[in-house]
Each structure stands twice: as C-alpha cells, then as structure tokens.
Design an enzyme around this catalytic site. Sequence first.
Site, PDB file in Angstrom:
ATOM      1  N   CYS A 169     103.649 121.829 -74.926  1.00  0.00           N
ATOM      2  CA  CYS A 169     103.191 122.524 -76.132  1.00  0.00           C
ATOM      3  C   CYS A 169     102.032 121.763 -76.777  1.00  0.00           C
ATOM      4  O   CYS A 169     101.910 120.562 -76.638  1.00  0.00           O
ATOM      5  CB  CYS A 169     104.329 122.626 -77.135  1.00  0.00           C
ATOM      6  SG  CYS A 169     105.792 123.377 -76.457  1.00  0.00           S
TER       7      CYS A 169
ATOM      8  N   ARG B 189      96.303 124.004 -71.266  1.00  0.00           N
ATOM      9  CA  ARG B 189      97.634 123.518 -70.888  1.00  0.00           C
ATOM     10  C   ARG B 189      98.620 124.670 -70.677  1.00  0.00           C
ATOM     11  O   ARG B 189      99.704 124.455 -70.144  1.00  0.00           O
ATOM     12  CB  ARG B 189      98.186 122.631 -72.013  1.00  0.00           C
ATOM     13  CG  ARG B 189      97.365 121.399 -72.251  1.00  0.00           C
ATOM     14  CD  ARG B 189      97.305 121.054 -73.721  1.00  0.00           C
ATOM     15  NE  ARG B 189      98.610 120.735 -74.244  1.00  0.00           N
ATOM     16  CZ  ARG B 189      99.018 119.523 -74.538  1.00  0.00           C
ATOM     17  NH1 ARG B 189      98.228 118.498 -74.341  1.00  0.00           N
ATOM     18  NH2 ARG B 189     100.196 119.302 -75.030  1.00  0.00           N
TER      19      ARG B 189
ATOM     20  N   TRP C 206     105.006 126.608 -75.248  1.00  0.00           N
ATOM     21  CA  TRP C 206     105.410 126.942 -73.868  1.00  0.00           C
ATOM     22  C   TRP C 206     106.922 126.973 -73.945  1.00  0.00           C
ATOM     23  O   TRP C 206     107.560 125.940 -74.159  1.00  0.00           O
ATOM     24  CB  TRP C 206     104.885 125.865 -72.922  1.00  0.00           C
ATOM     25  CG  TRP C 206     105.446 125.900 -71.537  1.00  0.00           C
ATOM     26  CD1 TRP C 206     106.573 125.264 -71.092  1.00  0.00           C
ATOM     27  CD2 TRP C 206     104.902 126.559 -70.391  1.00  0.00           C
ATOM     28  NE1 TRP C 206     106.749 125.498 -69.758  1.00  0.00           N
ATOM     29  CE2 TRP C 206     105.753 126.289 -69.294  1.00  0.00           C
ATOM     30  CE3 TRP C 206     103.783 127.366 -70.188  1.00  0.00           C
ATOM     31  CZ2 TRP C 206     105.517 126.791 -68.023  1.00  0.00           C
ATOM     32  CZ3 TRP C 206     103.557 127.847 -68.910  1.00  0.00           C
ATOM     33  CH2 TRP C 206     104.411 127.566 -67.848  1.00  0.00           C
TER      34      TRP C 206
ATOM     35  N   ASN D  11     107.122 119.543 -80.332  1.00  0.00           N
ATOM     36  CA  ASN D  11     106.889 119.515 -78.888  1.00  0.00           C
ATOM     37  C   ASN D  11     108.015 118.671 -78.303  1.00  0.00           C
ATOM     38  O   ASN D  11     108.238 117.559 -78.771  1.00  0.00           O
ATOM     39  CB  ASN D  11     105.514 118.866 -78.637  1.00  0.00           C
ATOM     40  CG  ASN D  11     105.143 118.835 -77.177  1.00  0.00           C
ATOM     41  OD1 ASN D  11     105.888 119.299 -76.327  1.00  0.00           O
ATOM     42  ND2 ASN D  11     103.980 118.280 -76.888  1.00  0.00           N
ATOM     43  N   GLY D  12     108.742 119.187 -77.310  1.00  0.00           N
ATOM     44  CA  GLY D  12     109.838 118.411 -76.717  1.00  0.00           C
ATOM     45  C   GLY D  12     111.101 119.230 -76.668  1.00  0.00           C
ATOM     46  O   GLY D  12     111.075 120.444 -76.867  1.00  0.00           O
TER      47      GLY D  12
ATOM     48  N   GLU E 225     105.854 121.113 -46.176  1.00  0.00           N
ATOM     49  CA  GLU E 225     105.108 121.111 -47.440  1.00  0.00           C
ATOM     50  C   GLU E 225     103.862 120.211 -47.330  1.00  0.00           C
ATOM     51  O   GLU E 225     102.793 120.560 -47.825  1.00  0.00           O
ATOM     52  CB  GLU E 225     106.026 120.676 -48.594  1.00  0.00           C
ATOM     53  CG  GLU E 225     105.363 120.520 -49.941  1.00  0.00           C
ATOM     54  CD  GLU E 225     104.659 121.778 -50.459  1.00  0.00           C
ATOM     55  OE1 GLU E 225     104.798 122.867 -49.872  1.00  0.00           O
ATOM     56  OE2 GLU E 225     103.938 121.652 -51.469  1.00  0.00           O
TER      57      GLU E 225
ATOM     58  N   LYS F 200     100.047 121.530 -47.989  1.00  0.00           N
ATOM     59  CA  LYS F 200      99.149 120.918 -48.979  1.00  0.00           C
ATOM     60  C   LYS F 200      97.820 120.576 -48.331  1.00  0.00           C
ATOM     61  O   LYS F 200      96.759 120.836 -48.874  1.00  0.00           O
ATOM     62  CB  LYS F 200      99.746 119.615 -49.550  1.00  0.00           C
ATOM     63  CG  LYS F 200     100.753 119.681 -50.624  1.00  0.00           C
ATOM     64  CD  LYS F 200     100.374 120.303 -51.936  1.00  0.00           C
ATOM     65  CE  LYS F 200     100.397 121.792 -51.924  1.00  0.00           C
ATOM     66  NZ  LYS F 200     101.585 122.491 -52.224  1.00  0.00           N
TER      67      LYS F 200
ATOM     68  N   GLU G 184      95.720 123.734 -47.486  1.00  0.00           N
ATOM     69  CA  GLU G 184      95.233 124.454 -48.670  1.00  0.00           C
ATOM     70  C   GLU G 184      93.961 123.858 -49.253  1.00  0.00           C
ATOM     71  O   GLU G 184      93.076 124.593 -49.664  1.00  0.00           O
ATOM     72  CB  GLU G 184      96.289 124.387 -49.797  1.00  0.00           C
ATOM     73  CG  GLU G 184      97.371 125.411 -49.721  1.00  0.00           C
ATOM     74  CD  GLU G 184      98.254 125.362 -50.958  1.00  0.00           C
ATOM     75  OE1 GLU G 184      98.914 124.326 -51.183  1.00  0.00           O
ATOM     76  OE2 GLU G 184      98.282 126.354 -51.698  1.00  0.00           O
TER      77      GLU G 184
ATOM     78  N   HIS H 192     108.542 121.026 -26.612  1.00  0.00           N
ATOM     79  CA  HIS H 192     108.710 122.376 -26.064  1.00  0.00           C
ATOM     80  C   HIS H 192     107.402 123.161 -26.056  1.00  0.00           C
ATOM     81  O   HIS H 192     107.423 124.381 -25.953  1.00  0.00           O
ATOM     82  CB  HIS H 192     109.791 123.138 -26.843  1.00  0.00           C
ATOM     83  CG  HIS H 192     111.152 122.532 -26.676  1.00  0.00           C
ATOM     84  ND1 HIS H 192     111.879 122.635 -25.511  1.00  0.00           N
ATOM     85  CD2 HIS H 192     111.891 121.768 -27.507  1.00  0.00           C
ATOM     86  CE1 HIS H 192     113.025 121.983 -25.638  1.00  0.00           C
ATOM     87  NE2 HIS H 192     113.052 121.439 -26.851  1.00  0.00           N
TER      88      HIS H 192
ATOM     89  N   LYS I  16      96.358 131.211 -57.933  1.00  0.00           N
ATOM     90  CA  LYS I  16      97.536 130.478 -58.394  1.00  0.00           C
ATOM     91  C   LYS I  16      98.792 131.332 -58.297  1.00  0.00           C
ATOM     92  O   LYS I  16      99.856 130.860 -57.932  1.00  0.00           O
ATOM     93  CB  LYS I  16      97.318 129.995 -59.830  1.00  0.00           C
ATOM     94  CG  LYS I  16      98.464 129.185 -60.395  1.00  0.00           C
ATOM     95  CD  LYS I  16      98.566 127.826 -59.717  1.00  0.00           C
ATOM     96  CE  LYS I  16      99.821 127.071 -60.098  1.00  0.00           C
ATOM     97  NZ  LYS I  16     100.194 126.064 -59.075  1.00  0.00           N
TER      98      LYS I  16
HETATM   99  O1  M6R Z   1     104.592 131.104 -58.169  1.00  0.00           O
HETATM  100  P1  M6R Z   1     105.312 130.955 -56.864  1.00  0.00           P
HETATM  101  O2  M6R Z   1     106.063 129.653 -56.763  1.00  0.00           O
HETATM  102  O3  M6R Z   1     106.200 132.111 -56.545  1.00  0.00           O
HETATM  103  O4  M6R Z   1     104.164 130.929 -55.763  1.00  0.00           O
HETATM  104  C1  M6R Z   1     104.482 130.939 -54.403  1.00  0.00           C
HETATM  105  C2  M6R Z   1     103.292 130.561 -53.556  1.00  0.00           C
HETATM  106  O5  M6R Z   1     102.279 131.505 -53.693  1.00  0.00           O
HETATM  107  C3  M6R Z   1     102.756 129.167 -53.908  1.00  0.00           C
HETATM  108  O6  M6R Z   1     103.740 128.193 -53.760  1.00  0.00           O
HETATM  109  C4  M6R Z   1     101.561 128.787 -53.025  1.00  0.00           C
HETATM  110  O7  M6R Z   1     102.002 128.591 -51.719  1.00  0.00           O
HETATM  111  C5  M6R Z   1     100.873 127.532 -53.572  1.00  0.00           C
HETATM  112  N1  M6R Z   1      99.460 127.696 -53.503  1.00  0.00           N
HETATM  113  C6  M6R Z   1     101.240 126.300 -52.861  1.00  0.00           C
HETATM  114  O8  M6R Z   1     100.527 125.187 -53.211  1.00  0.00           O
END
Ligand code: M6R
Length: 627
Positions: free
Chosen positions: A22, A47, A93, A119-120, A500, A504, A507, A523, A622
């Site tokens: 917040c 934020r 938030w 905030n908190g 993961e 990363k 991406e 395999h 996002k």
């Molecule tokens: O908002 P969500 O967690 O549902 O989003 C899912 C994916 O679109 C999200 O995790 C995407 O893979 C990210 N860009 C990963 O870094």
Amino acid sequence: MSRDIVPERPPVYHLKEVARVCGIMGYVGPREAAPIIMDGLRRLEYRGYDSAGVAVANGSINVRKAEGKIVRLAELLDEEPLKGTVGIGHTRWATHGVPSDLNAHPHTDPTGEFVVVHNGIIENFQTLREELEAGGAVLTSQTDTEILAHLIAEEYEGDLATAVRNAVERAEGAYALVVMTKREPRKIVAVRKISPLVIGLGEGETYLASDIPALLHQTREFIIIEDDELVTLTEEGAVVETIGGEPVDRQAIHVAWDAEQAEKGGFEHFMLKEIHEQPTVITETLGGRLGEDGTTWLEDVEFDDEFAQGLETVWITACGTAYHAGLVGREVFQRVLRLPTMVEYAHEMRYADPMVKPGDLTIAISQSGETADTLAAARLAVERGSRMLALTNVVGSTLSRYADDVLYTRAGPEISVASTKAYLAMLIGQYLLALRLGVARGSIDRQRAADLALGLARLPAQVESILEDESSIANAARAIVDADDIYFIGRGLDYAVAMEGSLKLKEISYLHSEAMPAGELKHGTLALITEDVPVVVVVTQRSTYDKTISAVQEVKARGGKIIAVAYDSDTEIDKFADLVLRIPETDDLLAPVNAAVPLQLLAYHVAKLRDHDIDQPRNLAKSVTVE
Ligand code: M6R
C-alpha cells in the site's frame, strides 16, 4: 474455520518485514494538502492498488475515498473538494476485505474525530475485532485498519502520540500507521513496525510517505523511520521517538536518485527488485498463519476437518509459472497427504474431460486471478462438484470471487512480466495448505509438522543468504550467455524447479531452453548434448541424488557443461559440475524455494548480458486474459 483444528493457539512466527504494497502520503504545511497528497499517491501508482482515499483536517476531519484508480478519487475531489493544509492519503492493495469504497482507507473511529491510514497486516485482527464488538463497537468495514482507529479513540486522553502508543501495544503484526485527530489539528502522528515509512523535510512544511518516490519532486531531504519508532509531524519538522518515548536523534539524508531509480528501489529492473523482495514475501505469506507446531490459520480457507478427512483426490490447475508451482504442490501434497494429486495445465484440463468428482479439491493457482484458461478450468471443476480453492495474489480477483476457499499469497504487486516473487509465494501457500490438510487428516505426525514449520520459518533468512551471493550467479550467466540451446534437468521436486528455471530463462533471454526429468535425458535428448550445450542440474533431493548424478555423468561423457544447483553441504557435486550454485540446506520437501532463486538470478543476468528489455519481454503480457 481452520482455527478449529487446534483449540489453543500456540506462538505464531512473526513478520520481520512486509512487502511494500500500500502507498501512504501525509502533509502538514501552509499549502492545500489534498493536491499534494494526490500527487504523491499518483507517484506510488506503479506499485499497484485497488482503491484510494484522502482525509484532510480543517475544523473537522473530512474523508473522500473510492474503489478503483486514483482518477475516480480525483473526480470525487472535483465534485466535493477538501480544503485544509493538513492531510493524509492512501492507496490500498487489499489484504483484509475485498476492494470497495467502504474498505478503502482512510478509516475513522465512530465519532469521526480520529482518522488513520495503514500499510501492513494486524495479525490479531480477529481477536481485537471481537473485543471491540463485545464492547458495543460497530465496525463498518472488513479491514484490520478500522480497528486501529477505534483503539486510538478509546486510548485518547488528550495526547495523540500517547494514544497511538497505547493502541499499537494491543496490536500484533506489521504496520506503518498514520493518524490525525481534529483535537490536535496541526499534527500528524505515525508509527512504524516493519512496514516502511519516510519523512520528507521542506521549508516550513513536512511530508510523510511509505516510500521515497512519492516525495522526490517535493524534497530530497529525508528522515527514514525505523522499526518501533514514533514520529510527530508539524510544519516545523519531525520529532522522532522510540515507541517507548525515548528521544531519537536521527539525521536527515540527502537522496540523489532520479524518480525511475527510486520506483525500482534503486534496482536496475523491477524483476531484480522483486527477486530481492522474496525474503520479505515469504515472511509475509507465512505471517500470522503458521504455528510452531505446524498448526495453520488460513483466513478464507473454510473447509472443515471432515472435508479434509473425506478427500480422495486433489487437482491443481494453472498456467505458466503458476503451473510450475503446481508441480511442486503435486509432490508436496502426495507426500504429506498420501493422496493422488493431479496437476493439469488449465488450457488442457478444460478440454480433457477430467475425472473430477464431487468431494475432490481443485486448487486453481494464478498470480493475477484473471488468467482466462485458469478461470475456465476452475469453473469446469466446480461444475463437476469439486470444491475449488483459489491460490492467488490479487484480492477480489475473478478467481477469488468464484472460489469456495481462497488463500492469498500476499506477494504484493508484481510488475515484471517474468514472475518471481509470486512463484515463491505460491510455493509457500501450498506448504501451508499441505500442513492444513495433513494435520486434519492425520497423514502427517505432529513432530513432522513442527519440523516443516520450523523449516518454513527459516526460509526468509536462507533466501536472503542466496541473494547475498549474486556475483557467483552473474559469473555462471557469463558461462551460458552464448549458448544456442540449454537444458534443465532434475528429479521429482528438482524437476519441478528445473521447469521454472527453464521458463524464466527463455522468457527474458530468448535462449532456447528445455527442462525434463533427469531420467528422461537418455531416452532421446541426449542426442543433442555436445560440448557447446550447457545443462543445468538441480540436485537437492537426497532420495534420488545418485540417480541424478548418473544423468550428469551421461552429459559429462558427451562434453556437456554442467551447472549445478546444490546444497552448501554437498561436496560430492564438485567432482562433476563445472559450476555450482549453492543454496542453504533445508528439509528436501522445502528445497524448491531456495533452489528457484539462483535460477531466477541466472535468467536475469543472462538477459542483462544480452541487453534485453527484462521487465517487458517481447511478445508477452503480464496477464493473459484471452484463451
Ligand atoms: O496470473 P497467472 O499466474 O495466472 O499467470 C499465468 C502465466 O501466464 C504466468 O505465470 C506466465 O507464465 C509468466 N509470464 C511467467 O513468468
């Protein structure tokens, strides 16, 4: 309610620091307060927030607040302006209670004479609420903050600072709490425990904010308020004391950052900032929810022990990083609950005619709570009679509104497209759920639950120590930056983390990368391993250590470069790996939390060496709200 599982509440692990969520603003001086506060709140918009409000003292206390963006609040102020030169403001938030006009800050006591922004999180919120209601108080919002306004009014005997001191003594948790009263109209009192608070010094005017960027265009002279300190603001300046009333001699600092650097907290990118927030985020996700004996209190998770005991199958559904968190969850639930646990990509599950049945539990994981595929899969599960639990970061998101139970990850707004802190918070959320269900089912004994609780409580400090060794990870990035292809391998939980780590990297670095179970390499994919192909191996799981090392040897035999993520205590790995990224030892079940962090930093540093737009990678959004 989850509290039923243990009648008496053992000690709770307390928050050490709180994610910066917040936004707070305050002003006392000769100018009109509302425009200055609104300007500061706009500068904190990056934020993320879901409602905003302002209060100004001018004979009486007047408040304007509104759900939604600051522009709505601005419209309200245009219609009904606030006149006065002392005021406070807030962007919220949501944590307790959905985003709404009523839950927006500021909050007042019933007389309207005391007003607060906060905030908190107040951990003993429920107890305090019950106490106040037993005394006849009527609380109009669902927030923990309104309670503070009531407590301060109750404690007031002519001195605001004393009332604030006495009120916060009754509250457990984290707060930056800012208070005004019409009884002392030229004054603002604020107190900090964990949540950030800064004072800006002007000529004959004094400002207050939750973060420096809100004030940088007003002043460059700041006083940073530390934990357990109370500050009284007037136009003459700020008087800092300890919460116990001892004077504090705090020197002002001069801040030379530009506004953009300040938003990122001095980090070059939001992604790096968010990676560094992770110790705080873990603390926040656990805060007030975990007892030393492994008891959990998960507000908004409402299934009872009978439901947990009758459970036959757990489904996890999600996309992207959230799906990878689910891969960790599958292993954890299977081991702790001894129940079949399916993890399904949401976009696959919805078309796969899954055998979800009444009495199942479906956990839909989503940072945003708005991912179209995840919403559709969650709906399908509900239609088939499953109970649906949303594990999400966004209070009031579509997923949370649709769910039977919600566990908020409390990671704070995540701005970088590549998810980091939200992922770690999803892991923590699933450990809490596994404890909740495992204790209720009796599938985990109390000693094991207590051991896991202790392991969880140690994670923030362990992640902090990984972040301190960022330079060795930056070195590893140099070793792979020119590769065309890279593979990530691991077994079980290590495989989940490898997935993961690989995502990363692709991406933000645009390197071709694939993850697979270590045993799968031979395999087929082994045909692609040459001396130009780096292989990242995650090797934390003791039960499969030797098997994973066999895969590593297969790679070595083809000249492949090995980068390992391994425990500090693992001396064996040095014999096989070209580079080792070290993580502190944990219970193997908890290892994914630590193991993910070097891989996030590895991806970050490769992308940085390649000079990419790290926070906004090409082709990605996002939140994916289309199918
Ligand atoms: O908002 P969500 O967690 O549902 O989003 C899912 C994916 O679109 C999200 O995790 C995407 O893979 C990210 N860009 C990963 O870094």
